[in-house]
Every structure is written in structure tokens, then in C-alpha cells.
Scaffold this active site. Structure first.
Site, PDB file in Angstrom:
ATOM      1  N   GLU A   1     -42.210  -3.334 -12.057  1.00 15.95           N
ATOM      2  CA  GLU A   1     -41.111  -3.736 -12.937  1.00 15.95           C
ATOM      3  C   GLU A   1     -39.810  -3.078 -12.502  1.00 15.95           C
ATOM      4  O   GLU A   1     -38.746  -3.710 -12.514  1.00 15.95           O
ATOM      5  CB  GLU A   1     -41.414  -3.378 -14.395  1.00 15.95           C
ATOM      6  CG  GLU A   1     -40.293  -3.797 -15.333  1.00 15.95           C
ATOM      7  CD  GLU A   1     -40.482  -3.339 -16.773  1.00 15.95           C
ATOM      8  OE1 GLU A   1     -39.464  -3.179 -17.471  1.00 15.95           O
ATOM      9  OE2 GLU A   1     -41.643  -3.144 -17.196  1.00 15.95           O
TER      10      GLU A   1
ATOM     11  N   SER B   1     -51.699   0.939 -15.347  1.00 13.69           N
ATOM     12  CA  SER B   1     -50.945   0.371 -16.470  1.00 13.69           C
ATOM     13  C   SER B   1     -50.006   1.423 -17.040  1.00 13.69           C
ATOM     14  O   SER B   1     -50.450   2.430 -17.599  1.00 13.69           O
ATOM     15  CB  SER B   1     -51.905  -0.130 -17.554  1.00 13.69           C
ATOM     16  OG  SER B   1     -51.214  -0.383 -18.763  1.00 13.69           O
TER      17      SER B   1
END
Length: 315
Positions: free
Chosen positions: A126, A226
Site C-alpha cells: 500500500e 497482514s
């Protein structure tokens, strides 16, 4: 031993949408469907999609011509989009709309001639995608900071023309401290009215605080890569509650629960509920009881599918 469940936990709207985009593309066009990067950071989800015909790659040079490519929920840089367009690849964009919102902010700061500071974790996809929205050809720059130390050491070209954005899956508490440090060092800095941490990250962090306060140990179902799952584990540990990040029931050790009366379970935003149920089943086999869900914040947000997949799925 009594089991308590965080509420909310597990899939968020952006993850639901990303997985559904891959599933519908497989249904409509058939395999293979290429996906740039893991569509979401969860081993179980990725392996399930791979078994159905999805092929996961890290770069577009691994993708042959005349195939369908899906961008992951984490988003991609403008350079990746330009490369895909230049090759004429058919693309479906599974970028979370809340990540896209941050991309738009960065692009706007670039157009306005303001330098940008991104609060985020180096190497996360991201972050790479968000930094890649800034056009430095006009002489500006985008900088990455992770903590207050980075802020103290940061040198910018023009402190009077500066703005910040944040990765969407950060710790709210940590991010608040970094924002305070930025505003203290660069009083003229602009930014969003609130940080860019998404609703699902905030809700799950609030829920794990409640869980850690009421339990002797916390299990966070989620994969090691994650970001939001790791933040949940860290948050529970900061509240002096032992916490473990697990992909599923197979990662648990019976010794973790020696002398434990209350076990809390939550799941990161990319972890499916079936994995939580597997953990509960194993704990029941070890003598735990119940699986009471704590009161929490209701989530009813949904994001629309790409038009072509939405229309074709109705045929």
C-alpha cells in the site's frame, strides 16, 4: 476456559470487494486470471483463489499479453497503471476505495506543488502504491516516515508547502503521535481533517482493546504479512495481555492456555470467519466453552463492483 469474540472482526468491505472481483472474473472470463500481488494478505484466501485459477505475480513483466489482470486491494503506483495501459492489458482494479481516496489526496498535493509526507511502513505494497501517486517531475517530493524519530530527522525542501497522508492500516495510537510530531516540527503542514486510517482498522482496534481488557490471552487470526492483523496483536500486548498472531487453528499451542480462564479471539480485516470457527472448534476440543460475542460497532458499509463484472454477473 471461556471464549470471547471481538466485534467487529474479520473481513472489511474493501477485502470483500477485492475477493469478489477475483471470483467474478474467474466465473465470467474463466482461468487463468492474473493478480498483481496477493489480492489480500491472507494465506487461506490466496490459496483458495489459486486453486480456482488465479495466478499471483509481483510484477507485470510476469504477465503474458492478452490476459486479464487484477490489481490487489493495496493499490498500485501510477507507473504500474501506465505500464498496463501501454501493453493494452485488460485490468480490473480491486484497490480498496479508501486507499484510492489517499491516492487522490497525494496526486492533488503533487499538482498543487506541495511536498507530501506519508506515514506508513516501508515495503508494504500500500505504501509503495501511495508513494507512486506523487509526480516528482515538478521538483517536489514525497517522504516516508514511520515514527517520531523519522520526523525528527526529516529534511524537506519547503516546510511552508507541506502536507501529510497516512497508510490506512496503521495503529491509531501510534499514528496520532506521529501526526502530533509532524505538526510540532512543521506548524504549516496540511492534511486530511482526520487521519486516513480506515473505519475497519479503527473498529477492530477498538474491539481488541475491549477484548484484551476482559481476557487473559488474545488470539489474532491473520497472516504474518497482514499489517492490520499485526497492529491488533501489538495493541493487545501493549495492554499487558499475551497475544498471538495465527493463520489458523494449526498454529496454536496447548501450552498457551495453561492457567487461562478467558480466551479472546479476533481476526484481521483480511481473515475469513471460517478460520475463526476452526480456532473455536480446536479450543472446544481442548476444553474451552462458549463463544460469546462482545457488544461492538455494527458495520454495514459495502463498495460497488466494477461495472463490467457487475453487469455480467446478472446475466
Amino acid at each position: 476456559m471461556q471464549i470471547k469474540l471481538a466485534n467487529p472482526r474479520g473481513f472489511c468491505a474493501g477485502v470483500d470487494r477485492a475477493i469478489e472481483i477475483v471470483n467474478r472474473a474467474l466465473e465470467v472470463f474463466g482461468p487463468p486470471i492474473y493478480v498483481r500481488h496477493e489480492v489480500v494478505h491472507n494465506k487461506f484466501v490466496v490459496e483458495d483463489l489459486r486453486a480456482r485459477g488465479a495466478i499471483f505475480v509481483e510484477e507485470l513483466d510476469q504477465v503474458p499479453d492478452d490476459v486479464i489482470v487484477i490489481f490487489s486491494a493495496h493499490g498500485v503506483s501510477q507507473a504500474v497503471r501506465t505500464e498496463a495501459a501501454g501493453r493494452g492489458l485488460k485490468v480490473f482494479d480491486a484497490t480498496c476505495p479508501l486507499v484510492t481516496k489517499v491516492h487522490i489526496e497525494v496526486a492533488r498535493y503533487s499538482r498543487d506543488g506541495r511536498e507530501c509526507i506519508l506515514i506508513g511502513h516501508a515495503g508494504h505494497p500500500e505504501v509503495e502504491g501511495t508513494m507512486g501517486q506523487y509526480d516528482a517531475s515538478n521538483g517536489g517530493a514525497i517522504y516516508l516516515v514511520e515514527d517520531e524519530k523519522d520526523v525528527a530527522n526529516l529534511q524537506v525542501q519547503n516546510p511552508e508547502r507541506l502536507a501529510f497522508v497516512t497508510q490506512t492500516t496503521l495503529s491509531m495510537d501510534d499514528t496520532s503521535r506521529v501526526i502530533d510530531a509532524l505538526r510540532s516540527r512543521f506548524p504549516a503542514i496540511g492534511g486530511p481533517r482526520k487521519d486516513d486510517i480506515c473505519y475497519a482498522t479503527q473498529n477492530r482496534q477498538d474491539a481488541v482493546k475491549q477484548l484484551a481488557d476482559e481476557c487473559d490471552v488474545v488470539l489474532v487470526v491473520g497472516s504474518p504479512n497482514s499489517s492490520n492483523s499485526n497492529r491488533l496483536r501489538e495493541l493487545a500486548e501493549r495492554m499487558a495481555t499475551p497475544a498471538y498472531l495465527i493463520d489458523g487453528a494449526e498454529d496454536m499451542q496447548r501450552s498457551w492456555f495453561d492457567g487461562v480462564e478467558r480466551i479472546g479471539i479476533t481476526a484481521g480485516a483480511s481473515a475469513p470467519e471460517v478460520l475463526v470457527r476452526g480456532v473455536i472448534q480446536q479450543l472446544h476440543a481442548w476444553g474451552a466453552t462458549g463463544a460469546d460475542e462482545l457488544a461492538g460497532r455494527e458495520e454495514n458499509i459495502t463498495f460497488s463492483m466494477p461495472k463490467e463484472l457487475r453487469v455480467r454477473s446478472l446475466l
